[in-house]
Design an enzyme around this catalytic site. Structure first.
Site, PDB file in Angstrom:
ATOM      1  N   ARG A   8       6.439  -6.577   1.455  1.00  0.00           N
ATOM      2  CA  ARG A   8       5.762  -5.296   1.578  1.00  0.00           C
ATOM      3  C   ARG A   8       6.786  -4.183   1.348  1.00  0.00           C
ATOM      4  O   ARG A   8       7.941  -4.287   1.774  1.00  0.00           O
ATOM      5  CB  ARG A   8       5.150  -5.139   2.973  1.00  0.00           C
ATOM      6  CG  ARG A   8       4.408  -3.814   3.130  1.00  0.00           C
ATOM      7  CD  ARG A   8       3.928  -3.585   4.551  1.00  0.00           C
ATOM      8  NE  ARG A   8       3.273  -2.284   4.649  1.00  0.00           N
ATOM      9  CZ  ARG A   8       2.878  -1.727   5.789  1.00  0.00           C
ATOM     10  NH1 ARG A   8       3.058  -2.365   6.930  1.00  0.00           N
ATOM     11  NH2 ARG A   8       2.300  -0.538   5.778  1.00  0.00           N
ATOM     12  N   HIS A   9       6.366  -3.135   0.665  1.00  0.00           N
ATOM     13  CA  HIS A   9       7.287  -2.034   0.375  1.00  0.00           C
ATOM     14  C   HIS A   9       7.867  -1.441   1.650  1.00  0.00           C
ATOM     15  O   HIS A   9       7.278  -1.513   2.742  1.00  0.00           O
ATOM     16  CB  HIS A   9       6.584  -0.947  -0.435  1.00  0.00           C
ATOM     17  CG  HIS A   9       5.444  -0.286   0.284  1.00  0.00           C
ATOM     18  ND1 HIS A   9       5.634   0.689   1.256  1.00  0.00           N
ATOM     19  CD2 HIS A   9       4.109  -0.455   0.184  1.00  0.00           C
ATOM     20  CE1 HIS A   9       4.461   1.089   1.704  1.00  0.00           C
ATOM     21  NE2 HIS A   9       3.518   0.406   1.074  1.00  0.00           N
ATOM     22  N   GLY A  22      -3.284   4.397   0.239  1.00  0.00           N
ATOM     23  CA  GLY A  22      -4.099   3.732  -0.760  1.00  0.00           C
ATOM     24  C   GLY A  22      -3.502   3.796  -2.153  1.00  0.00           C
ATOM     25  O   GLY A  22      -2.341   3.470  -2.358  1.00  0.00           O
ATOM     26  N   ARG A  58       6.114   2.736  -4.924  1.00  0.00           N
ATOM     27  CA  ARG A  58       6.731   2.308  -3.668  1.00  0.00           C
ATOM     28  C   ARG A  58       6.896   0.793  -3.611  1.00  0.00           C
ATOM     29  O   ARG A  58       7.812   0.289  -2.959  1.00  0.00           O
ATOM     30  CB  ARG A  58       5.932   2.822  -2.472  1.00  0.00           C
ATOM     31  CG  ARG A  58       4.473   2.378  -2.393  1.00  0.00           C
ATOM     32  CD  ARG A  58       3.766   3.152  -1.294  1.00  0.00           C
ATOM     33  NE  ARG A  58       2.388   2.742  -1.063  1.00  0.00           N
ATOM     34  CZ  ARG A  58       1.324   3.193  -1.736  1.00  0.00           C
ATOM     35  NH1 ARG A  58       1.500   4.064  -2.730  1.00  0.00           N
ATOM     36  NH2 ARG A  58       0.109   2.797  -1.423  1.00  0.00           N
ATOM     37  N   GLU A  92      -2.305  -1.415  -3.451  1.00  0.00           N
ATOM     38  CA  GLU A  92      -2.816  -1.299  -2.090  1.00  0.00           C
ATOM     39  C   GLU A  92      -4.330  -1.149  -2.105  1.00  0.00           C
ATOM     40  O   GLU A  92      -4.942  -0.848  -3.143  1.00  0.00           O
ATOM     41  CB  GLU A  92      -2.143  -0.071  -1.430  1.00  0.00           C
ATOM     42  CG  GLU A  92      -2.625   0.312  -0.055  1.00  0.00           C
ATOM     43  CD  GLU A  92      -2.426  -0.760   0.999  1.00  0.00           C
ATOM     44  OE1 GLU A  92      -3.117  -1.799   0.913  1.00  0.00           O
ATOM     45  OE2 GLU A  92      -1.603  -0.570   1.905  1.00  0.00           O
ATOM     46  N   HIS A 162       1.940  -4.537  -0.895  1.00  0.00           N
ATOM     47  CA  HIS A 162       1.548  -3.554   0.122  1.00  0.00           C
ATOM     48  C   HIS A 162       0.995  -4.296   1.336  1.00  0.00           C
ATOM     49  O   HIS A 162       0.662  -5.478   1.247  1.00  0.00           O
ATOM     50  CB  HIS A 162       0.476  -2.618  -0.438  1.00  0.00           C
ATOM     51  CG  HIS A 162       0.872  -1.929  -1.700  1.00  0.00           C
ATOM     52  ND1 HIS A 162       1.441  -0.677  -1.732  1.00  0.00           N
ATOM     53  CD2 HIS A 162       0.790  -2.341  -2.994  1.00  0.00           C
ATOM     54  CE1 HIS A 162       1.696  -0.334  -2.993  1.00  0.00           C
ATOM     55  NE2 HIS A 162       1.302  -1.322  -3.773  1.00  0.00           N
ATOM     56  N   GLY A 163       0.834  -3.579   2.440  1.00  0.00           N
ATOM     57  CA  GLY A 163       0.336  -4.233   3.638  1.00  0.00           C
ATOM     58  C   GLY A 163      -0.985  -4.941   3.425  1.00  0.00           C
ATOM     59  O   GLY A 163      -1.162  -6.106   3.811  1.00  0.00           O
TER      60      GLY A 163
END
Length: 210
Positions: A8-9, A22, A58, A92, A162-163
């Protein structure tokens, strides 16, 4: 089978400001860049063959910083450019009309319960956005089509994500059920290293250096 690492970033500027992000393409914060560097140092023992990432900066900036910090992946840099396969399907979750809003202020306006449902329910979409189920339906097929064959060919793969990309993959890989996934926390900048079972990534551990 090769090794799979999800990353994850690191913290973004909007993470630091507690905003819904988002699809908005925001930069890493200084803390986020430091997290990515630390994560990369923890990956020094893995020589990656392929790197995939979201098209949001990111995510791919984190992957690039981590590769640099690992000290063992210079073979992936050609003419000064890291060779990363970027795709929109790894972005994301789209938060739609909530993007850019402060999470605490949004909770004051709509109520804690409603915002919790938008953030953590599996199949409820925020206004104009995606549910986590929607993310599973785009991330899962991309993984099967593009990434899984590389793993089955014995290659080591890093995915800058991303998460909610990570949560979606954990559901798609049957590591967690849709009911469980809402309580799974994915720390920023901490590599997730997967063990395989019958040719599929199944169990994972966070490589946090502790």
């Amino acid at each position: 089978m090769g090794s799979l690492v999800l990353l994850r970033h690191g913290q973004s500027d909007w993470n630091a400001q507690n905003r819904f992000t988002g699809f908005v393409d925001v930069e890493l914060s200084d803390k986020g860049r430091a997290e990515a560097e630390k994560g990369g140092r923890l990956l020094k023992d893995i020589r990656f063959d392929r790197v995939f990432a979201s098209t949001l900066k990111r995510a791919y900036d984190t992957a690039e910083i981590a590769l640099e910090a690992s000290g063992t992946n210079e073979h992936l840099r050609q003419d000064g450019v890291w060779q990363i396969t970027k795709h929109d399907d790894l972005r994301e979750r789209d938060y739609g009309d909530l993007a850019g809003l402060n999470k605490a202020e949004t909770a004051e306006k709509f109520g804690d319960e409603q915002v919790h449902i938008w953030r953590r329910s599996y199949d409820v979409r925020p206004p104009g956005g995606e549910s986590l189920k929607d993310v599973v339906e785009r991330v899962g097929p991309y993984f099967e089509r593009e990434i899984l064959p590389e793993l089955k060919a014995g290659k080591n793969v890093l995915v800058g994500a991303h998460g909610n990309t990570v949560r979606a993959l954990l559901v798609a890989l049957d590591c967690h059920s849709p009911e469980e996934i809402s309580s799974v926390e994915i720390p920023t900048g901490v590599p997730m290293v997967f063990e395989t079972e019958n040719g599929m990534p199944k169990t994972y551990r966070f490589l946090d250096g502790k």
